[in-house]
Design an enzyme around this catalytic site. Structure first.
Site, PDB file in Angstrom:
ATOM      1  N   LYS A  55       0.844  -1.202   0.000  1.00  0.00           N
ATOM      2  CA  LYS A  55       0.000   0.000   0.000  1.00  0.00           C
ATOM      3  C   LYS A  55       0.881   1.255   0.000  1.00  0.00           C
ATOM      4  CE  LYS A  55      -3.759  -2.395   2.289  1.00  0.00           C
ATOM      5  NZ  LYS A  55      -4.297  -2.883   3.568  1.00  0.00           N
ATOM      6  N   GLN A  99      -4.056  -1.489   9.958  1.00  0.00           N
ATOM      7  CA  GLN A  99      -4.139  -2.824   9.353  1.00  0.00           C
ATOM      8  C   GLN A  99      -4.807  -3.803  10.321  1.00  0.00           C
ATOM      9  OE1 GLN A  99      -3.121  -3.611   6.104  1.00  0.00           O
ATOM     10  NE2 GLN A  99      -4.091  -5.577   6.504  1.00  0.00           N
ATOM     11  N   ASP A 122     -10.607   3.504   4.989  1.00  0.00           N
ATOM     12  CA  ASP A 122     -11.142   2.135   4.919  1.00  0.00           C
ATOM     13  C   ASP A 122     -12.670   2.138   4.980  1.00  0.00           C
ATOM     14  OD1 ASP A 122      -9.394   0.101   4.441  1.00  0.00           O
ATOM     15  OD2 ASP A 122      -8.769  -0.142   6.533  1.00  0.00           O
TER      16      ASP A 122
END
Ligand code: NAP
Length: 301
Positions: A55, A99, A122
């Site tokens: 990412k 994460q 997210d």
């Protein structure tokens, strides 16, 4: 027998990344600052390390700033919340990605709640979950939407154009995939059924669907004879199974070799939904950077 047309998520994701890179360049040229994505990884799970690294690398390739925060597995909840609050307050950071999964001693719900909803790339903050749940049909998605569902929706939009009036069956009701996919299909004027492990006659239900989205986590679970001829199949599943050569291979939740004989369009695994997730993360980060600069939502997809 005719074969379904493949929905090439890999190619679409590359195109989306190029459009995001162009959007980043435009933003920097006009107003600055560089969009910034902060990733937070707690512990040393090898798969998570790979995801986070890829990412950060892609963000840099698209012209964004990337901030990599690695915390030891012994990190306390208070220490992690402190990092999140620092990132919330940092004007160079427009997107924060913690994460998941976090080590079991940490409360991920509290951590997600602590992320500034305007930096929640997210799309898991309850405020953004609520925005998606209450989005009017056709209204712009001017808030962060979970990346994998957004990717599914972009692929469907690209393949089908208008989905108004289509029947859609989403198999899976997770907060990560199934529910947000269903919300996006509802917003696109589909008639949506969400199926799960207690659903009766799942095969019969799928046979009624113009669109089937499988987000189950069971290899080759959806069989070809579950698919209505000509239907569109989006396979979100990523399952690693033993291969004939003694190694392993990735397969989806749909028995591809069977479904491809019946469906009108289908995503392969790999190369379907998978590459869309990280591309949509970049898209969300660009959108949040634009918003922080006072610029309106701009669909670059
Ligand atoms: P999850 O949280 O485990 O949810 C799975 C869902 O499938 C649950 O709602 C479950 O129902 C349902 N289910 C399980 N067995 C079933 C059955 N026999 N019949 C009908 N429904 C059944 O998984 P997830 O996080 O949503 O992920 C789903 C899949 O997508 C996984 O393969 C994952 O690896 C993949 N994935 C891919 C990406 C990507 O980038 N492409 C991203 C995220 C996830 P209950 O609610 O009743 O238990």
């Amino acid at each position: 027998m005719t074969q379904a047309k493949l929905i090439d998520g890999k190619a679409f994701a590359v195109g989306l990344q190029q459009r995001v890179a162009a959007g980043v360049a435009r933003l920097v040229a006009e107003r600055g600052p560089k969009p910034g994505l902060a990733t937070v990884l707690v512990g040393d799970d090898p798969a998570s390390q790979v995801y986070v690294r890829s990412k950060g690398k892609l963000a840099a390739e698209l012209g964004m700033a990337s901030f990599d925060h690695r915390l030891p597995s012994t990190t306390t909840q208070a220490e992690l919340l402190t990092v999140v609050r620092q990132l919330n307050a940092d004007p160079a950071v427009h997107g924060i990605l913690v994460q998941l999964p976090l080590p079991s001693h940490l409360d991920s719900a509290e951590v997600l709640l602590a992320i500034d909803p305007a930096k929640d790339v997210d799309g898991f903050h309850p405020m953004n979950v609520g925005r998606l749940a209450s989005a009017a049909p056709g209204a712009p998605l001017d808030f962060p939407v979970p990346c994998t569902p957004l990717g599914c929706s972009m692929l469907l939009q690209d393949a089908l154009g208008s989905m108004a009036g289509s029947t859609a069956v989403v198999i899976g009701r997770s907060n990560l995939v199934g529910r947000p996919v269903a919300q996006l299909l509802l917003r696109a004027d589909c008639t949506v059924t969400i199926a799960h492990s207690k659903t009766k006659d799942l095969a019969g239900l799928c046979r009624t669907a113009d669109i089937v989205v499988a987000a189950i986590g069971r290899p080759n679970f959806v069989r070809g004879d579950w698919i209505k001829p000509g239907a569109t199949v989006i396979d979100v599943g990523i399952n690693r199974i033993p291969a004939d050569n003694g190694k392993t291979k990735l397969v989806g939740d749909v028995a591809f070799d069977e479904a491809v004989q019946v469906a009108g369009r289908i995503t392969p695994v790999p190369g379907g939904v998978g590459p869309m997730t990280v591309a949509c993360l970049m898209y969300n980060t660009l959108q949040e950077a634009r918003r922080s600069a006072g610029l309106p939502f701009a669909a670059v997809a």
